[in-house]
Design a protein around this motif. Structure first.
Motif, PDB file in Angstrom:
ATOM      1  N   HIS A 107      87.026  13.208  79.611  1.00 42.52           N
ATOM      2  CA  HIS A 107      85.929  13.589  78.732  1.00 42.52           C
ATOM      3  C   HIS A 107      86.287  13.266  77.289  1.00 42.52           C
ATOM      4  O   HIS A 107      87.460  13.248  76.916  1.00 42.52           O
ATOM      5  N   GLY A 133      80.754  12.763  76.257  1.00 36.55           N
ATOM      6  CA  GLY A 133      80.531  11.901  77.396  1.00 36.55           C
ATOM      7  C   GLY A 133      81.729  11.869  78.319  1.00 36.55           C
ATOM      8  O   GLY A 133      82.762  12.489  78.064  1.00 36.55           O
ATOM      9  N   CYS A 134      81.560  11.155  79.412  1.00 41.33           N
ATOM     10  CA  CYS A 134      82.610  10.980  80.415  1.00 41.33           C
ATOM     11  C   CYS A 134      82.917   9.489  80.493  1.00 41.33           C
ATOM     12  O   CYS A 134      82.004   8.667  80.667  1.00 41.33           O
ATOM     13  N   GLN A 147      79.389   7.406  80.383  1.00 42.95           N
ATOM     14  CA  GLN A 147      78.170   8.158  80.668  1.00 42.95           C
ATOM     15  C   GLN A 147      78.054   9.271  79.624  1.00 42.95           C
ATOM     16  O   GLN A 147      78.888  10.168  79.572  1.00 42.95           O
ATOM     17  N   GLN A 149      76.793  12.621  77.911  1.00 46.03           N
ATOM     18  CA  GLN A 149      76.378  13.911  78.475  1.00 46.03           C
ATOM     19  C   GLN A 149      75.957  14.867  77.362  1.00 46.03           C
ATOM     20  O   GLN A 149      76.506  14.835  76.259  1.00 46.03           O
ATOM     21  N   THR A 157      79.223  16.415  84.887  1.00 44.15           N
ATOM     22  CA  THR A 157      80.257  15.429  85.187  1.00 44.15           C
ATOM     23  C   THR A 157      80.029  14.796  86.551  1.00 44.15           C
ATOM     24  O   THR A 157      80.232  13.594  86.739  1.00 44.15           O
ATOM     25  N   SER A 159      77.131  14.382  87.954  1.00 50.40           N
ATOM     26  CA  SER A 159      76.004  13.447  87.773  1.00 50.40           C
ATOM     27  C   SER A 159      76.489  12.145  87.148  1.00 50.40           C
ATOM     28  O   SER A 159      76.031  11.054  87.528  1.00 50.40           O
ATOM     29  N   SER A 160      77.432  12.240  86.201  1.00 50.52           N
ATOM     30  CA  SER A 160      77.989  11.035  85.585  1.00 50.52           C
ATOM     31  C   SER A 160      78.777  10.224  86.605  1.00 50.52           C
ATOM     32  O   SER A 160      78.712   8.994  86.622  1.00 50.52           O
ATOM     33  N   LYS A 161      79.523  10.904  87.469  1.00 45.55           N
ATOM     34  CA  LYS A 161      80.288  10.208  88.521  1.00 45.55           C
ATOM     35  C   LYS A 161      79.357   9.467  89.467  1.00 45.55           C
ATOM     36  O   LYS A 161      79.612   8.302  89.831  1.00 45.55           O
ATOM     37  N   ALA A 163      76.325   8.382  88.803  1.00 39.47           N
ATOM     38  CA  ALA A 163      75.732   7.256  88.068  1.00 39.47           C
ATOM     39  C   ALA A 163      76.721   6.102  87.953  1.00 39.47           C
ATOM     40  O   ALA A 163      76.351   4.924  88.095  1.00 39.47           O
ATOM     41  N   TYR A 164      78.000   6.416  87.715  1.00 42.80           N
ATOM     42  CA  TYR A 164      79.032   5.373  87.632  1.00 42.80           C
ATOM     43  C   TYR A 164      79.209   4.670  88.970  1.00 42.80           C
ATOM     44  O   TYR A 164      79.317   3.430  89.031  1.00 42.80           O
TER      45      TYR A 164
END
Length: 390
Positions: A107, A133-134, A147, A149, A157, A159-161, A163-164
């Motif tokens: 992060h 962000g992440c 990503q 946030q 986090t 959700s970011s994973k 999306a990645y």
């Protein structure tokens, strides 16, 4: 008057060209810019090639005002020296030969000031605005994905994973293992259950051992450094429209620049850079490492219609980098009047701010609380041991 202006007699033409490319590529080190010039990827004509050959012969240390404002550090203590353990170089990358084999994640908190959304008019509620962000760094290729946030919780986090991983799967890469610190956002039951369900491995860095997750830590430093330099560069040349809440757009563009620089400087990127549709390394000649002024054609003319004879045919707006959903010739621009961020095709860039003026009295107060808190507190210098291992 900009330092690269033809009327500036303090710099030679080759020094101005080196400074221009330095600013265009996100204010990276002059040595890296000269390396790219030697390879010829920044040249689009024979005359430019000869000019870049002259730039590579420059030995004197050029100065960039934005870099001095954003990157200056304390001088080393006399009598102390730091040595690099050469046989440990690349130890964090050892064993990772394919994209997705191991991904470092961490992060970052960009600043206490909230960042505006890409889809709003700059009037979002504070709870919905971005705070950090992440960052995901592929340890085999060095590819970086960020990503943004609004909160740094486990749910955000995760959700970011997701999306990645969708971003990776679109290009034939499946992350197999993650490396992170011991933060609650990475060790919560929600994250662990999700990793287990997809049979993904999860390794943790030691408490206080930031060098274990050196790829992510170093990438955060690189991206934030580019981001800070671009915003300050724009503040110096166009202080009327500088807005610190635009840092999420600057971070996105800094990631785009950094991934392409990795591709060209190291030539070790094993996957194609997928940030832009139709983007190739040759598009480096059309990149902007600053947030330049953009003149956008009136929509009525773009639709093939006519406007009154004495009405201006374009409006000046602010370029915010390339769109992630459109071809690389379509940038995102901010309309200062409406506050909307839109993708535009009929755009002319004033990347050297030649059509606006600024003086010392109009510059922002870089010692004000707003600027001092823009990117939070600067972290202590990272040890040379793991800085060189990246």
């Amino acid at each position: 008057m900009a330092a690269v202006d033809p009327r500036n007699l303090n710099l030679s033409e080759s020094e101005k060209e080196l400074l221009r490319c330095h600013q265009r590529l996100g204010h990276v080190a002059f040595s890296k810019v000269q390396h790219l010039m030697r390879s010829g990827v920044l040249s689009n004509s024979e005359a430019t090639r000869h000019l870049h050959t002259s730039c590579c012969k420059i030995k004197s240390s050029l100065k960039c005002a934005a870099c001095l404002f954003s990157k200056q550090r304390a001088n080393s203590t006399p009598g102390r020296s730091t040595s690099v353990i050469r046989d440990r170089q690349g130890v964090l990358r050892s064993g990772n030969h394919l994209p997705g084999q191991e991904v470092s994640v961490d992060h970052f908190t960009a600043c206490p000031a909230k960042g505006r959304l890409f889809t709003s008019r700059g009037k979002s509620a504070d709870k919905d605005m971005f705070t950090g962000g992440c960052i995901f760094v592929d340890n085999a290729s060095g590819y970086v994905n960020v990503q943004i946030q609004s909160i740094l919780t486990s749910h955000a986090t995760l959700s970011s994973k997701i999306a990645y991983e969708n971003h990776c799967r679109d290009h034939g890469v499946i992350p197999q293992k993650y490396l992170s610190d011991n933060g609650s956002s990475f060790t919560s039951k929600q994250i662990v259950d999700h990793l287990t369900s997809f049979r993904q491995h999860h390794h943790l860095a030691g408490v206080g051992a930031h060098h274990h997750n050196g790829h992510a830590e170093r990438s955060i430093q690189n991206i934030i450094s580019i981001n800070r330099a671009m915003i300050i560069h724009s503040a110096i040349h166009w202080p009327e429209l500088v807005d610190t809440s635009l840092w999420p757009m600057a971070v996105s563009h800094a990631v785009f620049l950094w991934n392409h620089l990795v591709y060209l400087l190291v030539s070790a990127l094993l996957i194609y850079l997928p940030d832009q549709v139709g983007s190739t390394p040759s598009s480096m000649t059309f990149m902007f490492g600053v947030i330049p002024l953009a003149y956008v054609l009136d929509k009525t003319i773009a639709d093939g219609k006519k406007i009154p004879r004495w009405k201006p045919r374009s409006t000046h707006q602010q370029d915010l980098g390339l769109s992630l959903l459109h071809p690389s010739c379509v940038p995102l621009v901010l309309n200062p009047s409406s506050g909307f961020i839109t993708p535009q095709f009929h755009v002319v860039f004033d990347d050297w701010f030649a059509t606006v003026s600024s003086d010392a009295d109009s510059l922002p107060d870089f010692s004000s609380p707003e600027w001092l808190r823009l990117f939070g507190d600067s972290a202590p210098l990272i040890s040379m041991f793991w800085m060189t291992m990246n």
